[in-house]
Design an enzyme around this catalytic site. Structure first.
Site, mmCIF file in Angstrom:
data_model
loop_
_atom_site.group_PDB
_atom_site.id
_atom_site.type_symbol
_atom_site.label_atom_id
_atom_site.label_comp_id
_atom_site.label_asym_id
_atom_site.label_seq_id
_atom_site.Cartn_x
_atom_site.Cartn_y
_atom_site.Cartn_z
ATOM 1 N N ASP A 8 49.157 -2.964 -47.050
ATOM 2 C CA ASP A 8 48.165 -3.088 -45.994
ATOM 3 C C ASP A 8 48.446 -1.977 -44.981
ATOM 4 O OD1 ASP A 8 46.140 -4.215 -44.365
ATOM 5 O OD2 ASP A 8 47.666 -5.265 -43.193
ATOM 6 N N ASP B 28 47.016 -1.455 -41.121
ATOM 7 C CA ASP B 28 47.238 -1.798 -39.725
ATOM 8 C C ASP B 28 48.233 -2.947 -39.634
ATOM 9 O OD1 ASP B 28 46.416 -1.156 -36.992
ATOM 10 O OD2 ASP B 28 45.732 -3.234 -36.944
#
Lengths: 320, 320
Positions: free
Chosen positions: B26, B28
């Site tokens: 992932d 952010d």
């Protein structure tokens, strides 16, 4: 065995009317309908008049979050519904009275119509937030730099239907509600307004309330039906007794649920939101059984037909 | 018995890395954070580099609905993350690829950012709706008179984060979705963006998606995590095998749920949205057990510490 709800018959109506002293009427879909709510539903005026002639106290209770008590009173006079002003209870009025009763003395951030703000102002509370609102520049930075334009005097977020609802209002409401001492009031949770004669509907206050609940991770305190706030207010002010009260409503999950939860009698009229098919499907869903009315009528005016049948019956018996 | 998730130790990491050939990251909260997402999380760059040196395929998968694949590629280069462009999969990219794969040939009504529209346009689809939108005059009348400005060519409503989201967009989306043939696509259902260093958060795309789902009484087809669309795309294009894939994510109900549902290995990093306390509370809620990672790390960079411990251990053994 007949499936509930049952079509109301003459004997049941006469019996019921003999036991009750108070009638609660929902407005839109029961008394009137249409774009401006100015299309009087046939014979609703006469039915209301007949109930008053029989000595029943009549109250109008509506979830509409955009109009004040004064607006409704003027509208009733214009359309020929003879109801005392303090017998008209709309969700903004209930919200305002609630804030007054708890001695609320801060500002209210309104996501709602000018009518909602006006009603809140009438009890001496300063409101902000109505109309278009925009936060300048990138939002993330505005949050970090404390430039959201939040008013430190705000102590309540009050939410109803708001044509000007937008992301920036959602953000401001979410920030105010981060303070657990900030009250969170919703006028009503209706999710749609039927647009007569079209396949479409307007998303209603409940959609906006849900969005703010989800964003703030807090539940709103709901003022309108089916919440019992309005019932407690009627009990306290007018000594309303639920077993002596009959409610006419067009929406199962607000009106009828409210009536049943309050212990009132309730009748579904088919001149508004809910259909007979929806009512007939309720018994299959355990979650929804409290929305089940005992009786239904096509419209409020049908009580006249039923009562007049009885008179004719009496005449015939005398003739025989 | 230790409560799940467990703090990852050296042996478990080495064992896991020996079994996998692919790593999903992932972005952010895992690689970077902050107002513009330009604050690189310490040692995340080096950790990614090390994984590549070990021969692992690295993919970036992000629910962020506002940026295109091109945006992300440029950002990665700028910040020093060395990832191939076609290994970067954001929710707008997945939405665009999905529409392309099903041969969608109508217009898309976008409630979302210019980036979302751009990504959809790249697969040859005309988009409308981005930016401020206003319907003139009273809405009820506009609906009755067919003056909502609806485009009959629209065959899909595509929803992501939209700073310009407002009631009029909600209404238009609701009307488009009245047609059961109109597709309803959501980029992601994240409900908040953390604003670092403040007590506040920004309501995220999921709040907007939920509002449109409630208003239209239809569920959206979700493209981002935890939906498995992205997994199926990775399987088909890159022959990704879940048992040989390790996912690092900072959000339990998107990243970790996605990893578990796909049959991948997953590690929670504590440099983003979810906290260790939230992870530790999961086992008590049967609804949330699928969000439970086996291990957690403070941040992605901690894999370097763990691996270097092993090297030191090896050195020590040689010395002894």
């Amino acid at each position: 065995m007949e499936t509930l709800p049952m079509s109301m018959d003459r004997d049941s109506l006469i019996q019921l009317l003999s036991e009750i002293d108070t009638v609660l009427l929902d407005c839109d879909g029961v008394l009137w309908q249409g774009a401006q709510g100015m299309d009087v539903i046939p014979r609703s005026r006469e039915a209301l008049e007949r109930l008053k002639q029989m000595g029943k106290r009549v109250f109008l209770i509506t979830n509409n979050s955009t109009k004040t008590q004064d607006h409704y009173f003027a509208k009733c006079r214009q359309l020929g519904f003879n109801v005392e002003k303090d017998h008209i209870l709309s969700s903004p009025y209930i919200a305002a009275q609630y804030l007054k009763e708890i001695g609320f003395d801060k500002k209210a951030y309104i996501i709602g119509s000018p009518g909602l703000a006006e009603e809140i102002q009438k009890v001496g509370i300063t409101t902000i937030g109505t109309g278009p609102e925009t936060i300048e520049g990138p939002l993330y930075n505005a949050v970090v730099e404390g430039k959201l334009g939040l008013d430190p005097g705000v102590g309540a977020v009050v939410v109803g239907f708001d044509r000007d609802f937008n992301y920036d209002k959602l953000l401001r409401a979410t920030c105010y509600l981060k303070d657990p001492d900030c009250l969170f009031i919703a006028t009503n949770t209706d999710e749609k307004y039927i647009v007569q004669g079209t396949n479409y509907h307007l998303p209603a206050a409940g959609i906006i309330v849900n969005a703010i609940e989800a964003a703030s991770e807090r539940p709103a305190r709901v003022m309108g039906k089916p919440s019992l706030n309005i019932f407690h207010m009627l009990q306290a002010r007018f000594n309303l007794q639920p077993e002596k009260t009959l409610l006419f409503g067009d929406t199962l999950h607000t009106d009828i649920l409210f009536g049943n939860e309050s212990g009132m009698w309730s009748i579904l009229v088919l001149s508004g939101v809910s259909t007979l098919m929806e009512a007939r499907e309720l018994p299959q869903d355990p979650q929804k059984q409290k929305q089940l009315p005992l009786f239904y009528l096509q419209s409020l005016g049908d009580i006249l037909t039923l009562m007049d049948e009885q008179v004719n019956g009496g005449v015939n018996e005398q003739q025989n």
